[in-house]
Motif scaffolding. Sequence first.
Motif, short mmCIF file in Angstrom:
data_model
loop_
_atom_site.label_atom_id
_atom_site.label_comp_id
_atom_site.label_asym_id
_atom_site.label_seq_id
_atom_site.Cartn_x
_atom_site.Cartn_y
_atom_site.Cartn_z
N GLY A 109 14.09 32.08 -27.51
CA GLY A 109 13.56 31.54 -28.60
C GLY A 109 14.50 30.19 -28.62
O GLY A 109 15.61 29.98 -28.39
N TYR A 110 13.61 29.20 -28.96
CA TYR A 110 14.02 27.69 -28.95
C TYR A 110 13.92 26.92 -30.13
O TYR A 110 12.79 27.00 -30.63
N ILE A 111 14.92 26.42 -30.72
CA ILE A 111 14.61 25.86 -32.17
C ILE A 111 15.26 24.37 -32.12
O ILE A 111 16.47 24.37 -31.61
N GLY A 157 22.49 35.17 -35.55
CA GLY A 157 22.11 35.48 -34.45
C GLY A 157 21.97 34.91 -33.18
O GLY A 157 21.20 35.24 -32.11
N ALA A 158 21.80 33.21 -33.29
CA ALA A 158 21.92 32.49 -32.11
C ALA A 158 22.67 32.81 -31.34
O ALA A 158 23.76 33.28 -31.33
N ALA A 211 19.85 15.49 -31.88
CA ALA A 211 18.92 16.85 -32.15
C ALA A 211 20.09 18.05 -31.67
O ALA A 211 20.63 17.95 -30.71
N TYR A 212 19.88 19.19 -32.53
CA TYR A 212 20.57 20.19 -32.27
C TYR A 212 19.53 21.23 -31.77
O TYR A 212 18.39 21.54 -32.18
N GLU A 213 19.80 21.78 -30.62
CA GLU A 213 18.94 22.63 -29.79
C GLU A 213 19.60 24.01 -29.94
O GLU A 213 20.72 24.33 -29.44
N ILE A 214 18.88 25.07 -30.40
CA ILE A 214 19.32 26.23 -30.79
C ILE A 214 18.61 27.29 -29.79
O ILE A 214 17.47 27.44 -30.02
N PHE A 215 19.43 28.28 -29.30
CA PHE A 215 18.70 29.29 -28.40
C PHE A 215 19.07 30.49 -28.87
O PHE A 215 20.12 30.71 -29.21
N THR A 216 17.95 31.44 -28.64
CA THR A 216 18.32 32.83 -29.33
C THR A 216 17.49 33.81 -28.37
O THR A 216 16.56 33.34 -27.44
N GLU A 217 17.87 35.10 -28.41
CA GLU A 217 17.05 36.12 -27.70
C GLU A 217 15.45 36.08 -28.44
O GLU A 217 15.27 35.71 -29.77
N GLU A 275 9.86 27.66 -30.86
CA GLU A 275 8.75 28.84 -30.21
C GLU A 275 9.54 29.63 -29.42
O GLU A 275 10.93 29.56 -29.20
N VAL A 276 9.08 30.74 -29.18
CA VAL A 276 9.58 31.57 -27.87
C VAL A 276 9.11 30.93 -26.82
O VAL A 276 7.63 31.10 -26.64
#
Length: 243
Positions: free
Chosen positions: A138-140, A162-163, A172-178, A200-201
């Motif tokens: 996941g990428y925000i 949960g990131a 910009a802040y790039e946030i990665f998730t499962e 998006e995922v």
Amino acid sequence: MAGHSKWKNIQKRKNAQDAKKGKIFMRHAKDIYIAAKQGGADLSTNAVLRAAVEKAKADNMPNDNIDRNIKKATGTLDGATYEEITYEGYGPGGVAVIVNVLTDNKNRTAAEVRHAFKKNGGNLGENGSVSFMFDRKGYIVITNDDASINEDAITMDALEAGAEDIAVQDGAYEIFTEPENFQTVSEHLTANGYEISDGEVTLIAQNYNQLAPEDEQKMMNLIETLEESEDVQDIHHNLEESN
């Protein structure tokens, strides 16, 4: 993930695309489709879709176009049957490339993709030939143009939601998730007052390749050729683009 900004590469490519007026609605259509496919059609619960729709409306994209792409993604569009297909291959200099398409005519699309690779010094491979070089995440993105966001606060908010990682790149802040946590994290950040610029995922390359200028230009030509196809929804690659 440190040392590479997917946001920077996305923005560089989007800025070039948006200079061509005919590309604007296509870009919005793809963003809306992906957001609805991943998070559902309800704008009240899908923060990424809501942001995509707001951007499309700001560029005067007709409501009918917006609704049609949401219906495509959720399988409620009458008429043509659309099929999702993934192509894998190598671009110039051995850059790994994955192309996701949505098509109602897979023979036409296969020919277009194959031609794009051949024309620009690449070649298609078998399924699985390059996908092992990417991780699904996941990428925000939350922009901080006015420097009003506190880095410690957004880091805590993202991690508590949960990131798994957060990076600061190019304002910009790039946030990665499962992948399974993407929607939860998006909704939590929105509820805490953050405005999601992109999300998006997606596939994130494990490592990035640098090319000589002539090969990089060939690779960018390949990307532009693929994006000329209305069937192409997304392109992933592991090229580290130069400034």
